[in-house]
Motif scaffolding. Structure first.
Motif, short mmCIF file in Angstrom:
data_model
loop_
_atom_site.label_atom_id
_atom_site.label_comp_id
_atom_site.label_asym_id
_atom_site.label_seq_id
_atom_site.Cartn_x
_atom_site.Cartn_y
_atom_site.Cartn_z
N ALA A 144 31.63 87.07 67.35
CA ALA A 144 30.28 86.59 67.29
C ALA A 144 30.36 85.06 66.87
CB ALA A 144 29.79 87.45 65.99
N ASP A 145 31.66 84.47 66.40
CA ASP A 145 31.86 83.13 66.07
C ASP A 145 32.41 82.22 66.99
OD1 ASP A 145 30.44 83.50 63.66
OD2 ASP A 145 32.29 83.76 62.64
N ASP A 146 32.53 82.93 68.33
CA ASP A 146 33.39 82.20 69.24
C ASP A 146 32.43 82.33 70.72
OD1 ASP A 146 34.89 81.45 71.38
OD2 ASP A 146 36.69 82.58 70.69
N PRO A 147 31.54 81.47 70.86
CA PRO A 147 30.66 81.11 72.12
C PRO A 147 31.25 81.41 73.45
CG PRO A 147 30.55 79.13 70.75
CD PRO A 147 31.30 79.93 70.17
N ALA A 170 30.61 84.58 75.88
CA ALA A 170 30.44 84.18 77.56
C ALA A 170 31.29 85.15 78.16
CB ALA A 170 30.44 82.77 77.88
N ALA A 171 32.59 85.10 77.92
CA ALA A 171 33.55 85.72 78.89
C ALA A 171 33.35 87.43 78.62
CB ALA A 171 35.03 85.65 78.42
N LEU A 172 32.93 87.93 77.48
CA LEU A 172 32.85 89.10 77.30
C LEU A 172 31.45 89.53 78.03
CD1 LEU A 172 33.49 89.51 73.70
CD2 LEU A 172 34.80 90.38 75.42
N GLU A 173 30.45 88.69 78.05
CA GLU A 173 29.33 89.01 78.56
C GLU A 173 29.34 88.98 80.39
OE1 GLU A 173 24.87 86.71 79.46
OE2 GLU A 173 25.86 86.57 77.54
N ALA A 174 30.16 87.95 80.86
CA ALA A 174 30.49 88.14 82.40
C ALA A 174 31.18 89.28 82.60
CB ALA A 174 31.54 86.84 82.43
#
Length: 103
Positions: A86-89, A93-97
């Motif tokens: 949650a604190d690491d954008p 982003a990598a998880l979303e991809a």
């Protein structure tokens, strides 16, 4: 050790809700219970949540067939890696991809 025990309890709960025939379990109730579980998992201490996420692949080895995959997918299904990042954008982003790729 405690994370493995808690992961085992969660796994039994999720396997039951996911794989019980809809004739034996009210689907609305199952969805409500899964949502409640998801909320509780999201609120956990991040250090313990990390241990828990890491325990699911180990716990999954004690299952077979579809139940094994259900247990392996618990972190994905409840967005637990995202909660940990949650604190690491950049990680988010990598998880979303990865989630988009996985479908």
């Amino acid at each position: 050790m405690i994370a493995m025990q808690v992961a085992g309890i969660i796994a039994e709960y999720v396997v039951f809700l996911e794989l019980t025939d809809e004739e034996d379990l009210n689907l609305d109730t199952a969805v409500k219970m899964m949502e409640a579980l998801g909320g509780h998992l999201q609120e956990m201490d991040k250090g313990f949540l990390r241990e828990l996420v890491d325990a699911f692949p180990v716990i999954a080895e004690g299952y077979s067939g579809e139940a094994q995959q259900v247990v392996r997918d618990i972190p994905h299904g409840f967005y637990l890696e995202e909660a940990l990042a949650a604190d690491d954008p950049i990680k988010l982003a990598a998880l979303e991809a990865e989630r988009d790729r996985r479908g």
